[in-house]
Design a protein around this motif. Structure first.
Motif, short mmCIF file in Angstrom:
data_model
loop_
_atom_site.label_atom_id
_atom_site.label_comp_id
_atom_site.label_asym_id
_atom_site.label_seq_id
_atom_site.Cartn_x
_atom_site.Cartn_y
_atom_site.Cartn_z
N ALA A 55 13.30 -8.82 5.49
CA ALA A 55 12.41 -8.69 6.78
C ALA A 55 11.93 -7.12 6.73
N LEU A 56 12.72 -6.21 5.95
CA LEU A 56 12.45 -4.76 5.84
C LEU A 56 11.30 -4.60 4.89
N LEU A 57 11.34 -5.73 3.79
CA LEU A 57 10.09 -5.43 2.77
C LEU A 57 8.81 -6.01 3.51
N ILE A 58 8.90 -7.07 4.27
CA ILE A 58 7.76 -7.42 4.97
C ILE A 58 7.10 -6.46 5.78
N LEU A 59 7.81 -6.00 6.45
CA LEU A 59 7.67 -4.52 7.60
C LEU A 59 6.99 -3.58 6.86
N ASP A 60 7.66 -3.17 5.82
CA ASP A 60 7.05 -2.21 4.79
C ASP A 60 5.48 -2.41 4.52
N GLU A 61 5.26 -3.61 4.05
CA GLU A 61 3.96 -3.83 3.61
C GLU A 61 3.07 -4.06 4.46
N TYR A 62 3.62 -4.53 5.89
CA TYR A 62 2.76 -4.70 7.07
C TYR A 62 2.25 -3.46 7.65
N LEU A 63 3.09 -2.51 7.55
CA LEU A 63 2.94 -1.03 8.06
C LEU A 63 1.90 -0.50 6.92
N LYS A 64 2.27 -0.63 5.80
CA LYS A 64 1.14 -0.09 4.66
C LYS A 64 -0.08 -0.62 4.86
N GLN A 65 -0.39 -1.98 5.14
CA GLN A 65 -1.66 -2.60 5.45
C GLN A 65 -2.49 -2.07 6.54
N GLU A 67 -1.38 1.06 8.12
CA GLU A 67 -1.47 2.61 8.17
C GLU A 67 -2.25 3.13 7.08
N GLY A 68 -2.44 2.19 6.05
CA GLY A 68 -2.99 2.88 4.63
C GLY A 68 -2.38 4.09 4.09
N VAL A 69 -3.38 5.06 3.71
CA VAL A 69 -2.69 6.19 2.98
C VAL A 69 -1.69 7.02 4.06
N LYS A 70 -1.81 6.76 4.99
CA LYS A 70 -0.80 7.81 6.06
C LYS A 70 0.51 7.13 6.26
N PHE A 71 0.77 5.69 5.38
CA PHE A 71 2.26 5.22 5.35
C PHE A 71 3.14 5.95 4.83
N ILE A 72 4.24 6.21 5.81
CA ILE A 72 5.49 6.70 5.24
C ILE A 72 6.59 5.90 5.56
N LYS A 73 7.43 5.53 4.74
CA LYS A 73 8.45 4.56 4.74
C LYS A 73 9.39 4.76 6.20
N PRO A 74 9.60 3.85 7.07
CA PRO A 74 10.32 4.25 8.40
C PRO A 74 11.75 4.58 7.87
N LYS A 75 12.34 5.35 8.62
CA LYS A 75 13.74 5.88 8.35
C LYS A 75 14.80 5.24 9.11
N SER A 76 14.33 4.35 10.22
CA SER A 76 15.44 3.81 11.11
C SER A 76 14.59 2.83 11.87
N ILE A 77 15.72 1.87 12.35
CA ILE A 77 15.10 0.68 13.28
C ILE A 77 14.04 1.22 14.56
N ASN A 82 8.81 1.25 16.98
CA ASN A 82 8.01 2.26 17.62
C ASN A 82 6.50 1.84 16.82
N ARG A 83 6.49 1.84 15.51
CA ARG A 83 5.32 1.64 14.77
C ARG A 83 4.67 0.17 14.74
N VAL A 84 5.50 -0.73 14.60
CA VAL A 84 5.04 -2.12 14.92
C VAL A 84 4.80 -2.28 16.46
N ARG A 85 5.06 -1.80 17.21
CA ARG A 85 4.78 -2.02 18.52
C ARG A 85 3.24 -1.58 18.79
N LYS A 86 2.93 -0.78 18.17
CA LYS A 86 1.42 -0.39 18.23
C LYS A 86 0.45 -1.20 17.61
#
Length: 131
Positions: A55-65, A67-77, A82-86
């Motif tokens: 699930a975390l791998l999926i979320l990381d890829e989703y957020l990369k898609q 946020e693009g170059v602004k993506f930084i790996k989330p450090k907490s749930i 907060n980021r997925v909610r957007k």
């Protein structure tokens, strides 16, 4: 079975699916089922942790898609939620459910409930459609 170096060979979706398949294999081959309960909590915890990692791998890829170059790996749930909610409320609900079912109830508490773990696995499968 030969061990292969799979670095950079699988897409993020394929890698997450591989984690999910590994979790299912751990449950079916090692956890043992009887009367709707798993027999060996050690393997339930292992499988729940593996599926949650998917699930975390999926979320990381989703957020990369998203946020693009602004993506930084989330450090907490909280950072993930907060980021997925957007971007997507349905994915947010899946994340919250997977966090509860697999990470808290499955991994930390070590539930023996087949229904709880299977629901978590099903929700991770639904998350795969987002990447």
């Amino acid at each position: 079975m030969a061990i292969q170096n799979q670095d950079n060979l699988l897409s993020p979706a394929e890698e997450a699916a591989r984690y999910l398949q590994n979790a299912k294999e751990i449950l079916s081959e090692k956890a043992g089922k009887k009367d709707g309960l798993y027999a060996d909590i050690k393997y339930v915890k292992m499988a729940a942790g593996t599926a949650y990692s998917a699930a975390l791998l999926i979320l990381d890829e989703y957020l990369k898609q998203k946020e693009g170059v602004k993506f930084i790996k989330p450090k907490s749930i909280e950072d993930y939620t907060n980021r997925v909610r957007k971007y997507d409320k349905k994915l947010l609900r899946l994340l919250v459910n997977v966090y509860d079912e697999l990470h808290i109830i499955g991994y930390y508490h070590g539930t023996r409930s087949v229904d709880t773990i299977q629901t978590g696995l099903s929700n991770v499968t639904k998350m795969l459609a987002y990447i």
